[in-house]
Design a protein around this motif. Structure first.
Motif, PDB file in Angstrom:
ATOM      1  N   CYS A 193     -19.559   0.230  -4.932  1.00 42.05           N
ATOM      2  CA  CYS A 193     -21.079  -0.247  -4.068  1.00 42.05           C
ATOM      3  C   CYS A 193     -21.609   1.215  -4.049  1.00 42.05           C
ATOM      4  CB  CYS A 193     -20.726  -1.028  -3.150  1.00 42.05           C
ATOM      5  SG  CYS A 193     -19.970  -0.288  -1.637  1.00 42.05           S
ATOM      6  N   GLY A 194     -20.815   2.175  -3.716  1.00 41.65           N
ATOM      7  CA  GLY A 194     -21.671   3.187  -3.686  1.00 41.65           C
ATOM      8  C   GLY A 194     -21.212   4.070  -2.019  1.00 41.65           C
ATOM      9  N   LEU A 195     -20.281   3.978  -2.437  1.00 43.27           N
ATOM     10  CA  LEU A 195     -19.104   4.090  -0.481  1.00 43.27           C
ATOM     11  C   LEU A 195     -17.917   4.630  -1.174  1.00 43.27           C
ATOM     12  CD1 LEU A 195     -19.904   1.562   2.631  1.00 43.27           C
ATOM     13  CD2 LEU A 195     -21.104   4.267   2.057  1.00 43.27           C
ATOM     14  N   PRO A 196     -17.252   5.438  -0.643  1.00 49.63           N
ATOM     15  CA  PRO A 196     -15.514   5.741  -1.279  1.00 49.63           C
ATOM     16  C   PRO A 196     -14.804   4.386  -0.990  1.00 49.63           C
ATOM     17  CG  PRO A 196     -16.859   7.810   0.725  1.00 49.63           C
ATOM     18  CD  PRO A 196     -17.535   6.222   0.230  1.00 49.63           C
ATOM     19  N   PRO A 197     -13.965   4.743  -2.063  1.00 43.41           N
ATOM     20  CA  PRO A 197     -12.841   2.546  -1.508  1.00 43.41           C
ATOM     21  C   PRO A 197     -11.794   3.621  -0.753  1.00 43.41           C
ATOM     22  CG  PRO A 197     -12.599   4.037  -3.621  1.00 43.41           C
ATOM     23  CD  PRO A 197     -13.961   5.374  -3.187  1.00 43.41           C
ATOM     24  N   ALA A 198     -11.552   2.308   0.441  1.00 40.83           N
ATOM     25  CA  ALA A 198     -10.808   1.716   1.366  1.00 40.83           C
ATOM     26  C   ALA A 198      -9.247   2.242   0.798  1.00 40.83           C
ATOM     27  CB  ALA A 198     -10.946   1.139   1.864  1.00 40.83           C
ATOM     28  N   PRO A 199      -8.684   3.759   2.218  1.00 43.84           N
ATOM     29  CA  PRO A 199      -7.626   3.624   1.488  1.00 43.84           C
ATOM     30  C   PRO A 199      -6.463   2.806   1.661  1.00 43.84           C
ATOM     31  CG  PRO A 199      -8.205   4.619   3.556  1.00 43.84           C
ATOM     32  CD  PRO A 199      -9.711   4.471   2.576  1.00 43.84           C
ATOM     33  N   LEU A 200      -5.872   2.915   1.071  1.00 44.32           N
ATOM     34  CA  LEU A 200      -4.783   1.954   0.623  1.00 44.32           C
ATOM     35  C   LEU A 200      -3.291   2.562   1.284  1.00 44.32           C
ATOM     36  CD1 LEU A 200      -4.492   0.205  -2.572  1.00 44.32           C
ATOM     37  CD2 LEU A 200      -5.391  -0.320   0.048  1.00 44.32           C
ATOM     38  N   ASP A 201      -2.091   1.767   1.831  1.00 49.24           N
ATOM     39  CA  ASP A 201      -0.724   2.522   2.649  1.00 49.24           C
ATOM     40  C   ASP A 201      -0.039   1.606   2.216  1.00 49.24           C
ATOM     41  OD1 ASP A 201       1.035   3.299   4.275  1.00 49.24           O
ATOM     42  OD2 ASP A 201      -0.049   2.576   5.897  1.00 49.24           O
ATOM     43  N   TYR A 202       0.745   2.336   1.089  1.00 47.61           N
ATOM     44  CA  TYR A 202       2.210   1.148   0.321  1.00 47.61           C
ATOM     45  C   TYR A 202       1.856   0.531  -0.076  1.00 47.61           C
ATOM     46  CZ  TYR A 202       5.354   4.786   2.357  1.00 47.61           C
ATOM     47  OH  TYR A 202       5.636   6.257   2.790  1.00 47.61           O
ATOM     48  N   GLY A 203      -0.205   0.387  -0.911  1.00 48.88           N
ATOM     49  CA  GLY A 203      -0.667  -1.273  -1.529  1.00 48.88           C
ATOM     50  C   GLY A 203      -1.298  -2.118  -0.500  1.00 48.88           C
ATOM     51  N   ARG A 204      -1.417  -1.444   0.967  1.00 47.67           N
ATOM     52  CA  ARG A 204      -1.989  -2.299   1.747  1.00 47.67           C
ATOM     53  C   ARG A 204      -2.628  -1.978   2.646  1.00 47.67           C
ATOM     54  NH1 ARG A 204      -0.748  -6.613   5.416  1.00 47.67           N
ATOM     55  NH2 ARG A 204      -1.975  -7.130   7.327  1.00 47.67           N
ATOM     56  N   LEU A 205      -4.074  -2.351   2.175  1.00 47.41           N
ATOM     57  CA  LEU A 205      -4.692  -1.929   2.773  1.00 47.41           C
ATOM     58  C   LEU A 205      -4.702  -1.705   4.528  1.00 47.41           C
ATOM     59  CD1 LEU A 205      -8.423  -1.222   2.118  1.00 47.41           C
ATOM     60  CD2 LEU A 205      -8.278  -3.732   4.048  1.00 47.41           C
ATOM     61  N   CYS A 206      -4.917   0.069   4.519  1.00 48.33           N
ATOM     62  CA  CYS A 206      -5.113   0.478   5.807  1.00 48.33           C
ATOM     63  C   CYS A 206      -6.689  -0.622   7.058  1.00 48.33           C
ATOM     64  CB  CYS A 206      -5.883   2.098   6.229  1.00 48.33           C
ATOM     65  SG  CYS A 206      -4.526   3.118   4.994  1.00 48.33           S
TER      66      CYS A 206
END
Length: 501
Positions: A193-206
């Protein structure tokens, strides 16, 4: 007229003149057009002969036209006749949430306020049986007129051919994604959508607070309750747009700034640095007297002339008085001093000195995380009147009847005797504050030594008797009015101690 013949200059319904082609996607074209009868710009969707969902789009647009919430795009016309299909809606100009997030950082609460407005508008649409199914940052707009618009309810899904077995859940999670993006600047969805992807912590959304510093705890909790469908702070997951709207009801809402006649040099306090403002600073609302931003009084030209005359008269009077006193002293015979007598006057008392705290933090011992906006605490001791620490926003002056108080606690580094503290607060009546001092950062160890039941502006709290301790707490037991809700704010705080301490 066939849609294959649509081009700039084409007139639809003998009224809407197409001017500029904005976007094309899958056989649907968005135009900027002119309503020649009302002389205003409008948005027009037209469709190629091969477009497969014309009937669904027209029906969705007609249903959307019956919505009355001003935060939803207004549909003016929709037709499919004689080989011509089109949808006419209001032309919305401004900055989308995507524009805001990619152009400059915005304060998390200000971004969340946009999503709060969208949640309320979407709850209205759901009550009418309509959904969105395509909530992205580009569909949420802060308009050039200073209002919020959610674009594309019902119509977007019809154009894109979107459907869902559980549209309420889909839209609720869409609001969660918007909220996550608003407070972190990252997108937690699969699409680009034009924004950086949300980071993950061991596969789980931070969580938001893991991604971005300064996200208030309550916004972090609400985002997780919506997007991750997890209970937080003892509260259950949020499963409908109406529940999301209720959870975000404490967020201060953006309001258009009124036209001001104040001179450019007037010093105004703002809630956040200007670079973080995606909209004008909210204006004061009744019943507050004066501005919650601490606006200083103005001096007109006539007042300046009068002030100058008064100053000159005072200077002349002081000069005459000094000459008279000097003359009389010169004619006064010397006074004999008796060496056996005691001193005739006592030594002046030592003036209290300012002691800088080692640290400050938001203090909420009665809350779930024991803190209250700790990320803003240092702003109250940085010596800058343009920054502040503030409490969360509550529905009532009594902190929503959720707790007996919240405050800002200072660690002085060692026990000191406190002569007094000076607070710089907004010019808004209704705050009740206490000064508490103790040797431990625990409410039971911090004793109340001074109070002010209607504190505003510059306030000095002086202990009625000697107070010594390592920790100094400014404790709000009642909050002043702020932008339709209630919030306590401290721009500056100074702690004074005897010079000998």
């Amino acid at each position: 007229m066939s849609m294959s013949a649509v081009e700039p200059g084409t007139r639809l319904a003998n009224r809407f003149r197409l001017e500029d082609r904005v976007t094309e996607f899958g056989g649907a074209t968005l135009w900027k057009a002119i309503d020649e009868i009302l002389a205003r710009p409008v948005a027009v969707h037209t469709f190629s002969p091969e477009f497969p969902r014309v009937n669904e789009v027209v029906l969705a647009a007609r249903a959307a036209s019956r919505l009355t919430d001003p935060r939803l795009t207004q549909v003016f016309d929709a037709a499919d006749q004689d080989g011509t299909a089109y949808v006419v809606s209001e032309w919305v100009s401004g900055e989308s949430l995507l524009d805001l997030l990619t152009s400059r950082p915005i304060e998390p609460e200000r971004g969340a306020a946009l999503v709060a407005e969208a949640a309320e508008a979407l709850a209205h649409a759901h009550a009418a049986g309509l959904t969105h199914l395509h909530l992205t940052p580009s569909r949420l707009v802060w308009t050039s007129g200073g209002t919020v618009k959610l674009l594309g309810v019902a119509v977007d899904a019809a154009i894109l051919g979107l459907s869902s077995d559980d549209p309420v859940r889909e839209d609720t999670e869409g609001l969660g994604r918007l909220l996550y993006a608003a407070v972190t600047g990252h997108w937690p969805g699969d699409m680009d959508c034009g924004l950086p992807p949300a980071p993950l912590d061991y596969g789980r959304l931070c969580t938001p607070r893991q991604v971005t510093a300064g996200v208030p705890g309550y916004l972090d909790a609400i985002t997780c309750r919506v997007l991750l469908q997890e209970p937080r702070r003892g509260q259950p997951p949020l499963t409908t747009p109406a529940e999301v709207a209720e959870a975000l009801s404490e967020v201060p809402r953006p309001t258009p700034a009124p036209i001001s006649s104040a001179p450019p040099s007037l010093n105004l306090r703002s809630e956040a640095p200007d670079t973080m403002d995606p909209w004008p600073t909210p204006s004061p609302q009744p019943p507050v007297q004066g501005s919650q931003h601490g606006q200083r009084s103005q001096t007109g030209p006539a007042s300046k002339v009068l002030l100058t005359i008064i100053v000159l008269l005072v200077m002349a009077a002081v000069g005459l008085g000094a000459w008279t006193v000097g003359k009389n002293l010169g004619n006064t015979p010397p006074v004999a001093h008796n060496s056996s007598s005691g001193p005739t006057s006592s030594a002046p008392s030592a003036k209290p000195v300012t002691v800088k705290p080692v640290s400050a933090t938001g203090f909420d011992p009665l809350g779930d995380d024991k803190q209250e906006n700790p990320e803003y605490a240092d702003a109250a001791i940085d010596g800058k009147s343009s920054t502040d620490w503030h409490t969360d926003t509550y529905k009532s002056a009594e902190l929503g009847r959720l707790k007996s108080g919240v405050g800002l606690i200072l660690d002085m580094g060692k026990p000191i005797q406190v002569s007094n503290i000076t607070l710089s607060l907004p010019e808004a009546d209704g705050a009740s504050v206490e000064l508490r001092v103790g040797d431990a950062a625990d409410l039971s160890s911090l004793k109340s030594v001074a109070k002010n039941e209607n504190a505003s502006g510059s306030v000095t709290l002086t202990p009625s008797k000697a107070a010594t301790g390592q920790y100094v707490l400014v404790w709000f037991t009642r909050l002043p009015y702020f932008d339709g809700k209630y919030r306590g704010t401290i721009y500056d705080i100074l702690v004074h101690s005897p010079a000998s301490a």
